[in-house]
Design a protein around this motif. Structure first.
Motif, PDB file in Angstrom:
ATOM      1  N   VAL A  89       4.780  14.967  -0.034  1.00 17.61           N
ATOM      2  CA  VAL A  89       6.187  14.609   0.176  1.00 17.61           C
ATOM      3  C   VAL A  89       6.720  15.294   1.431  1.00 17.61           C
ATOM      4  O   VAL A  89       7.373  14.665   2.273  1.00 17.61           O
ATOM      5  N   ASP A  90       6.432  16.562   1.571  1.00 18.14           N
ATOM      6  CA  ASP A  90       6.919  17.313   2.737  1.00 18.14           C
ATOM      7  C   ASP A  90       6.317  16.795   4.041  1.00 18.14           C
ATOM      8  O   ASP A  90       7.022  16.598   5.018  1.00 18.14           O
ATOM      9  N   PHE A  93       6.542  12.226   3.948  1.00 19.37           N
ATOM     10  CA  PHE A  93       7.747  11.500   3.559  1.00 19.37           C
ATOM     11  C   PHE A  93       9.020  12.276   3.882  1.00 19.37           C
ATOM     12  O   PHE A  93      10.053  12.074   3.242  1.00 19.37           O
ATOM     13  N   SER A  94       8.934  13.170   4.852  1.00 25.06           N
ATOM     14  CA  SER A  94      10.095  13.946   5.312  1.00 25.06           C
ATOM     15  C   SER A  94      10.849  14.600   4.168  1.00 25.06           C
ATOM     16  O   SER A  94      12.076  14.677   4.182  1.00 25.06           O
ATOM     17  N   GLY A  95      10.130  15.033   3.164  1.00 26.57           N
ATOM     18  CA  GLY A  95      10.750  15.724   2.040  1.00 26.57           C
ATOM     19  C   GLY A  95      11.424  14.819   1.030  1.00 26.57           C
ATOM     20  O   GLY A  95      12.099  15.305   0.125  1.00 26.57           O
ATOM     21  N   SER A  96      11.251  13.512   1.139  1.00 30.71           N
ATOM     22  CA  SER A  96      11.931  12.565   0.248  1.00 30.71           C
ATOM     23  C   SER A  96      11.008  12.084  -0.872  1.00 30.71           C
ATOM     24  O   SER A  96      10.157  11.211  -0.645  1.00 30.71           O
ATOM     25  N   PRO A  97      11.185  12.591  -2.088  1.00 31.04           N
ATOM     26  CA  PRO A  97      10.367  12.098  -3.198  1.00 31.04           C
ATOM     27  C   PRO A  97      10.655  10.630  -3.505  1.00 31.04           C
ATOM     28  O   PRO A  97       9.785   9.904  -3.970  1.00 31.04           O
ATOM     29  N   GLY A  98      11.876  10.171  -3.226  1.00 31.13           N
ATOM     30  CA  GLY A  98      12.212   8.767  -3.444  1.00 31.13           C
ATOM     31  C   GLY A  98      11.364   7.847  -2.589  1.00 31.13           C
ATOM     32  O   GLY A  98      10.887   6.808  -3.059  1.00 31.13           O
ATOM     33  N   ASN A  99      11.184   8.219  -1.311  1.00 27.45           N
ATOM     34  CA  ASN A  99      10.337   7.400  -0.436  1.00 27.45           C
ATOM     35  C   ASN A  99       8.897   7.367  -0.911  1.00 27.45           C
ATOM     36  O   ASN A  99       8.238   6.327  -0.835  1.00 27.45           O
TER      37      ASN A  99
END
Length: 130
Positions: A89-90, A93-99
């Motif tokens: 995620v980090d 996905f830029s820290g976005s768990p939703g993405n």
């Protein structure tokens, strides 16, 4: 900002070994090697070396009081999965768990049972009833 993992992340080959040990709870190098024979072309000495490295990294513990030595995992499967997903995620996905969730859900069909579990987690994360 990236979160610091509480233990070292396993490589792909190390994950194969961890999966065997999570299933069996503990095993000798020979037992791990035999379990992996159908999944990989790693030789016995390669499995041994990986398990030695994994012990140094803190991924495995080894009982040296018995022969052959018996290995077990230091962290549960769930703890390791959380660390790997957190890192993914980090990094990706830029820290976005939703993405991450959206990408994962778009890859394959999700069963009704899995959808219910996902919905329950979403409800809990939003303060809804579990």
């Amino acid at each position: 900002m990236a979160r610091k993992a509480n233990h070292k992340k396993p490589t792909e080959s190390e994950c194969l070994i961890l999966n065997v040990l999570w299933q069996r709870k503990q095993a000798t190098v020979r037992e791990v090697f035999e379990a992996l024979q159908s999944k990989t072309d790693m030789g016995y000495t390669t499995v041994l070396k990986f398990m030695q490295i994994m012990t140094e990294k803190g991924l495995l513990t080894r009982d040296t009081a018995v022969r052959p030595q018996i290995y077990s995992t230091t962290h549960s499967e769930r703890q390791t999965q959380k660390t790997l997903v957190r890192d993914l995620v980090d990094r990706a996905f830029s820290g976005s768990p939703g993405n991450l969730a959206l990408q994962a859900l778009s890859l394959t069909k999700v069963s009704p049972t899995e959808l219910k579990k996902i919905q329950r987690l979403l409800d809990e994360s939003q303060g809804g009833k579990p």
